[in-house]
Design an enzyme around this catalytic site. Structure first.
Site, mmCIF file in Angstrom:
data_model
loop_
_atom_site.group_PDB
_atom_site.id
_atom_site.type_symbol
_atom_site.label_atom_id
_atom_site.label_comp_id
_atom_site.label_asym_id
_atom_site.label_seq_id
_atom_site.Cartn_x
_atom_site.Cartn_y
_atom_site.Cartn_z
ATOM 1 C CG ASN A 175 -1.942 1.124 1.473
ATOM 2 O OD1 ASN A 175 -1.782 1.960 0.392
ATOM 3 N ND2 ASN A 175 -2.798 1.294 2.035
ATOM 4 N NE ARG A 232 -6.414 1.423 -0.254
ATOM 5 C CZ ARG A 232 -6.710 1.819 0.985
ATOM 6 N NH1 ARG A 232 -6.228 1.308 2.141
ATOM 7 N NH2 ARG A 232 -8.067 2.285 1.178
ATOM 8 C CG HIS A 270 -13.074 4.585 2.169
ATOM 9 N ND1 HIS A 270 -13.884 5.701 2.524
ATOM 10 C CD2 HIS A 270 -11.785 4.678 2.388
ATOM 11 C CE1 HIS A 270 -13.111 6.172 3.472
ATOM 12 N NE2 HIS A 270 -11.938 5.900 3.148
ATOM 13 N NE ARG A 319 -9.635 13.177 2.576
ATOM 14 C CZ ARG A 319 -9.854 11.849 2.361
ATOM 15 N NH1 ARG A 319 -10.490 11.318 1.737
ATOM 16 N NH2 ARG A 319 -9.036 11.071 3.231
ATOM 17 C CD GLU A 363 -9.090 -0.178 3.951
ATOM 18 O OE1 GLU A 363 -8.154 -0.051 4.804
ATOM 19 O OE2 GLU A 363 -9.679 0.710 3.369
#
Ligand code: ADP
Length: 420
Positions: free
Chosen positions: A10, A120, A208, A268, A406
């Site tokens: 990742n 990823r 996601h 955000r 993940e």
């Protein structure tokens, strides 16, 4: 029989997380876990038990601004290996970091064969609805999606490029954050903009996806009756979004064209009237970079509170703006919950996951109380003990807390592609 393993990478701008999974009987289990810090070329490696996955035992970033350092630790967190070298010897941080990792793995894999690397990748554009083995043509096409995710896509691809150069015969598999949402209905894919913009890729991609795919994969093992059910998953981390899943498929999500839309996040803004962007541009004379900075880095919990982007700091802060930021976060989650339940014609289960969803019983309790009208009945004791199921037996909607993984999803996807 010699065993097999899968490496998961990742890659971010200043760090590379990696995890090594053992492959056993079509399943994967965690073996090594750690992070590489290409800027400082420092990474920790933690030896993991080959059965019984416990991610809290994973690697940590350390040594920002220090000399290059490689460390390996065993399951008891004891240091088993350490290496340092000159940070200035090469220019490409990703390349050097991955070379160090691969050299170390070569010496420590023993009988285990590395069968592939799962990466990823933040954006799979309109094309990629499933994991894909990367060759030069795929790499080029993924590079074209950089315009859709300029902050993240180049880092993801730098890791793949470095691995392909180093190990051309080792399959490199791209697993996409957008893929899980690719088959959502057209109405969940469009903005009401001129159709040419849709055709050139201005769509609601959703993100996601690896986390939601993992929850969709795991939930039926916990509650088989929900395999065909209507489920809303709340991925509440420093990035936050929600997804409506029906029969294991994404039907809609709160994130849209970029990872800015939907819920407010650490920094955000979440859902925003585009007129506010025009105001910053036309009335305040801000340029694109300044507006990007506001939307990505100065908004969300940080912007609202003026204190912190971290929920833990806000939960215990007596400043009224900390409370107001949390109120806004809860309010938007409960609004989106209603909207997503409507999108799939009702709701059988709600799942909380990621840093805040897994750890904050206060946030879970407040969301569940606000959603009582949907038939959610919280079991307060189960919630404060962080049980797997936190709704009462009589609750019309089952509520679960499921830690996301993940990296494991990437390993499973990679395995499925390489050993169909
Ligand atoms: P990322 O999106 O970076 O993967 P995580 O899923 O790790 O984020 O979530 C990180 C966030 O989780 C932190 O910013 C913090 O706000 C929140 N968090 C972690 N532990 C707790 C806790 N015990 N209580 C409340 N919030 C927590």
């Amino acid at each position: 029989m010699a065993s097999e393993s899968i490496l998961v990478i990742n890659a971010g701008s200043s760090s590379i997380k990696f995890t090594l999974f053992d492959v056993e009987a079509g399943e994967v289990s965690l073996h090594y876990d750690g992070r590489i810090q290409p800027d400082t070329i420092s990474f920790d490696l933690f030896l993991q038990p080959s059965v019984g996955i416990d991610k809290e035992y994973g690697g940590q970033v350390e040594g920002i601004g220090t000399a290059p350092k490689f460390k390996a630790k065993d399951r008891d967190n004891e240091l088993v290996y350490e290496e340092t070298w000159d940070a200035g010897e090469r220019s490409s941080g990703h390349q050097v970091a991955l070379e160090k990792l691969m050299n170390w793995l070569d010496d420590h894999l023993g009988d285990t064969t590395l069968i592939g690397v799962g990466h990823r990748v933040v954006h799979g554009g309109t094309e990629y609805a499933a994991p894909t083995i990367v060759n030069d043509a795929v790499l080029q096409q993924l590079g074209d999606y950089t315009v859709l995710a300029p902050l993240h896509q180049p880092n993801c691809l730098a890791g793949i490029r470095a691995m392909l150069a180093m190990r051309p015969d080792l399959p490199q598999v791209a697993c996409f954050d957008t893929a899980f949402h690719r088959n959502h209905p057209l109405v969940a894919d469009q903005f009401a903009l001129p159709y040419e913009l849709y055709e050139e890729g201005v769509r609601r991609y959703g993100f996601h996806g690896l986390s939601y795919a993992y929850i969709a994969h795991t939930l039926p093992t916990i509650a088989p009756e929900l395999a065909d059910g209507r489920v809303v998953v709340a991925h509440l981390g420093s990035g936050a979004s929600m997804c409506a899943i029906k029969g294991g498929q994404s039907m809609d999500s709160t994130m849209g064209f970029t990872a800015l839309d939907g819920l407010p996040m650490g920094t955000r803004c979440g859902n925003l009237d585009p007129g506010a962007v025009l105001y910053m541009l036309q009335e305040k004379g801000m340029d694109a970079k300044q507006i990007e900075d506001v939307l990505y880095r100065r908004s969300g919990l940080l912007g609202l509170s003026g204190i912190s982007n971290d929920m833990r700091d806000l939960e215990h802060n007596p400043d009224p703006r900390a409370a107001q930021a949390i109120d806004y976060f809860i309010y938007r989650i409960t609004r989106e919950l209603g909207a997503l339940a409507a999108a799939i014609g009702g709701i059988d289960a709600l799942v909380f996951t990621a840093g805040i969803g897994e750890n904050s019983d206060m946030i879970r309790a407040r969301v569940c109380r606000a959603a009582a009208w949907l038939g959610i009945e919280l079991d307060e004791a189960a919630n404060s003990q962080r049980a797997q199921r936190i709704s009462t037996a009589s609750s019309k909607v089952a509520v679960y807390v499921i830690p996301t993984d993940e990296e494991k999803m990437i390993a499973l996807d990679t395995l499925r592609l390489l050993r169909p």
